[in-house]
Motif scaffolding. Structure first.
Motif, short mmCIF file in Angstrom:
data_model
loop_
_atom_site.label_atom_id
_atom_site.label_comp_id
_atom_site.label_asym_id
_atom_site.label_seq_id
_atom_site.Cartn_x
_atom_site.Cartn_y
_atom_site.Cartn_z
N LYS A 1 0.93 -1.14 -0.07
CA LYS A 1 0.05 0.03 0.10
C LYS A 1 0.77 1.04 0.03
CE LYS A 1 -3.86 -2.30 0.28
NZ LYS A 1 -4.67 -2.48 -1.16
N LYS A 2 2.01 1.06 0.35
CA LYS A 2 2.93 2.30 0.68
C LYS A 2 2.28 3.52 1.44
CE LYS A 2 5.29 0.87 -3.58
NZ LYS A 2 5.00 -0.26 -3.82
N ILE A 3 1.78 3.18 2.43
CA ILE A 3 1.20 4.32 3.27
C ILE A 3 2.06 5.02 4.40
CG2 ILE A 3 -1.07 3.91 2.43
CD1 ILE A 3 -1.47 2.46 5.16
N TYR A 4 2.98 4.10 4.77
CA TYR A 4 3.86 4.72 5.86
C TYR A 4 5.16 5.40 5.43
CZ TYR A 4 0.44 1.38 8.22
OH TYR A 4 -0.39 0.84 8.57
N GLN A 5 5.46 6.29 6.30
CA GLN A 5 6.71 7.06 6.07
C GLN A 5 8.01 6.16 6.91
OE1 GLN A 5 3.69 9.03 6.67
NE2 GLN A 5 4.07 8.99 4.54
N ARG A 6 7.65 5.47 7.71
CA ARG A 6 8.58 4.74 8.50
C ARG A 6 8.05 3.13 8.98
NH1 ARG A 6 13.58 6.88 11.90
NH2 ARG A 6 13.97 7.59 9.89
N VAL A 7 8.69 2.24 9.11
CA VAL A 7 8.05 0.91 9.61
C VAL A 7 9.30 0.43 10.50
CG1 VAL A 7 7.46 -1.36 9.20
CG2 VAL A 7 6.71 0.30 7.59
N TYR A 8 8.80 0.07 11.82
CA TYR A 8 9.76 -0.70 12.80
C TYR A 8 9.31 -1.95 12.92
CZ TYR A 8 11.83 4.11 13.95
OH TYR A 8 12.57 5.01 13.88
N THR A 9 10.18 -3.04 13.12
CA THR A 9 9.81 -4.50 13.30
C THR A 9 10.90 -4.77 14.43
OG1 THR A 9 11.36 -5.53 11.60
CG2 THR A 9 9.04 -4.69 10.94
N PHE A 10 10.48 -5.83 15.30
CA PHE A 10 11.13 -6.59 16.23
C PHE A 10 11.06 -7.89 16.14
CE2 PHE A 10 9.48 -2.52 17.53
CZ PHE A 10 10.49 -1.65 18.02
N ASN A 11 12.28 -8.66 16.00
CA ASN A 11 12.27 -10.18 15.94
C ASN A 11 10.95 -10.27 14.84
OD1 ASN A 11 14.53 -10.46 17.20
ND2 ASN A 11 13.36 -11.16 19.24
N THR A 12 11.11 -9.71 13.42
CA THR A 12 9.86 -9.99 12.64
C THR A 12 10.02 -11.44 11.95
OG1 THR A 12 8.68 -9.21 10.80
CG2 THR A 12 11.25 -9.07 10.60
N ALA A 13 8.74 -11.90 11.62
CA ALA A 13 8.78 -12.88 10.60
C ALA A 13 8.64 -12.13 9.30
CB ALA A 13 7.43 -13.73 10.91
N LEU A 14 9.21 -12.75 8.47
CA LEU A 14 9.41 -12.22 7.05
C LEU A 14 8.60 -12.26 6.09
CD1 LEU A 14 13.09 -13.51 6.22
CD2 LEU A 14 12.60 -11.15 6.97
N PRO A 15 8.04 -11.22 5.34
CA PRO A 15 7.25 -11.19 4.32
C PRO A 15 7.35 -12.37 3.18
CG PRO A 15 8.71 -9.68 3.63
CD PRO A 15 9.22 -10.22 4.96
N GLN A 16 6.46 -12.93 2.77
CA GLN A 16 6.15 -14.08 1.85
C GLN A 16 5.68 -13.54 0.37
OE1 GLN A 16 6.13 -17.14 0.18
NE2 GLN A 16 5.98 -17.99 2.15
N LEU A 17 6.50 -13.99 -0.49
CA LEU A 17 6.62 -13.53 -1.85
C LEU A 17 5.07 -14.14 -2.40
CD1 LEU A 17 7.14 -15.82 -4.23
CD2 LEU A 17 9.36 -15.57 -3.25
N LYS A 18 4.84 -15.36 -2.19
CA LYS A 18 3.49 -15.93 -2.79
C LYS A 18 2.52 -15.13 -2.44
CE LYS A 18 5.47 -20.65 -2.86
NZ LYS A 18 5.18 -21.97 -2.37
#
Length: 431
Positions: A151-168
């Motif tokens: 969506k490209k709506i955030y100016q910054r994103v913080y994650t902590f011990n994140t599970a990664l995004p899934q290309l599928k």
């Protein structure tokens, strides 16, 4: 320019509190607690803040386990959206982890996250022009990154011990990205899929300069992050490990195993849909979900062996395919067995599988069968597999916190995964 929600320590503490927000809590209590956290970390006092929790505001989108809280400060025109991570007692979250993050089939929580943002756009008058930050821990980080890439709506994103995004998952929403994949890749085997992951990381890199991932490598979530289709994106800030003796997933799981797990959990998800079990009703069908998982494994492991025994009796042309069918059975067995071994040696589940004579016997018998698919060898293999099917239920204990209380190593694993474990390092980073 530094914004108010550019403070990772503040964001992490608010993300931790988000786990404590339940539907029964009063709005005034939630706002008071959030103001208190803001004051304790920054010294700032804001008389007016707007708080929207998904479970309270629009509970219908949380039936699949999704939870999020938005904090808007009108004085600053800044918005923080916190996506909640996996809750150990919520089978819906773990169902999503395996059928969504691992297999890419389940996208229900991404749908809910997008609906939550549409809700915020209606509620917050300055939504389009205000400064927006997203954050999330574990599963929540996966959602924060995924929503931003789409969506490209955030100016910054913080994650902590994140599970990664899934290309599928992304290719189901991003038509431009999917078209690029179709132009270059066939995705027929592990080698092609690895190329897909590298391509996807590079493709989204241009949209990820503002994504910051704070991680500890000795974290259980790494077992999800090594699976087929997950990819790294954004800047990674790695902190020192907590666990002195950390069992790396790759010590037990091969790439081929993760590729097989991807297919197993994808088939599992579609099998449940055919039986009208969806992400929204997993909670009330917990036993059936476990039974269906065992049923799927029996079909994929035992059925090919039994068919080959029948073929040997009939001695027809299908016998020629017997070796490949048994090889398929072995791939499924090995992937599940190795994954359970990893969980057991990590201290995440009881060590029953390590002590299991049946599973060890099945492993050696499979190797014997691969060289000689005689009827006697195949029949000998069926008996130890019965014990193995019972052990696969150990994965199910991941969805029940009480089942983990007495597991010796789990406390250290949990500590490495928890947000408070990152606080001291975040304080150092801030200073």
């Amino acid at each position: 320019m530094l914004r108010f929600f550019h403070n990772p320590l503040l964001v992490a503490k608010l993300a931790e509190y988000e786990y404590l927000i339940k539907g029964s809590k009063k709005q005034s209590t939630i706002e008071y607690k959030i103001k208190r956290i803001i004051k304790d970390v920054t010294g700032k006092i804001f008389e007016e803040i707007e708080v929207y929790n998904s479970g309270i505001s629009i509970p219908k989108i949380t039936k699949n386990g999704f939870q999020a809280t938005a904090i808007y400060i009108p004085e600053l025109k800044e918005l923080l959206v916190i996506y909640r991570g996996s809750e150990s007692e919520d089978i819906s979250d773990w169902f999503y982890n395996y059928t969504g993050i691992v297999s890419g089939e389940n996208t229900s929580q991404i749908d809910s996250a997008c609906l939550f943002n549409r809700f915020l756009k209606r509620k917050i008058l300055d939504f389009d022009v205000c400064y927006k930050v997203a954050a999330g821990h574990s599963l929540g980080g996966h959602l924060a990154i995924t929503v931003e890439l789409l969506k490209k709506i955030y100016q910054r994103v913080y994650t902590f011990n994140t599970a990664l995004p899934q290309l599928k998952q992304l290719r189901k929403y991003d038509k431009k990205f999917n078209k690029k994949l179709q132009e270059y890749f066939l995705e027929k085997d592990l080698e092609e899929t690895n190329k897909l992951q590298e391509f996807t990381s590079n493709y989204y890199a241009k949209s990820a300069h503002h994504i910051y991932n704070f991680v500890r490598k000795n974290d259980f979530v790494q077992s999800l992050n090594m699976t087929v289709g997950t990819f790294n994106v954004g800047k990674t800030i790695e902190f020192p490990p907590i666990i002195k003796k950390f069992v790396k997933p790759e010590e037990y799981l091969t790439e081929e195993d993760t590729y097989e797990l991807d297919k197993i959990f994808g088939d599992f998800y579609n099998r449940l849909l055919q039986k009208n079990i969806t992400p929204n009703n997993v909670v009330e069908n917990q036993k059936k979900v476990a039974d269906e998982f065992i049923g799927l494994l029996v079909e994929r492991i035992k059925t090919p062996i039994q068919k080959q025994i029948s073929n040997l009796r009939l001695k027809n042309e299908e016998q020629n395919n017997g070796g490949s069918k048994v090889a398929d059975s072995y791939r499924t067995f090995k992937a599940i067995y190795n994954y359970i071994l990893y969980l057991a040696y990590s201290g995440i589940i009881p060590d029953d599988v390590i002590k299991s004579k049946g599973s060890k016997d099945a492993t050696s018998l499979y190797k014997k069968v691969m060289g000689d698919t005689s009827k006697s060898n195949l029949k000998n293999l069926l008996k130890p597999l019965q014990e193995f099917y019972t052990l696969t239920r150990a994965i199910y204990t991941l969805t029940h916190a009480k089942a983990l209380d007495d597991v010796e190593g789990w406390s250290e694993i949990a500590k490495a995964h928890d947000l408070p474990a990152l606080y001291d390092e975040l304080v150092k980073l801030k200073s």
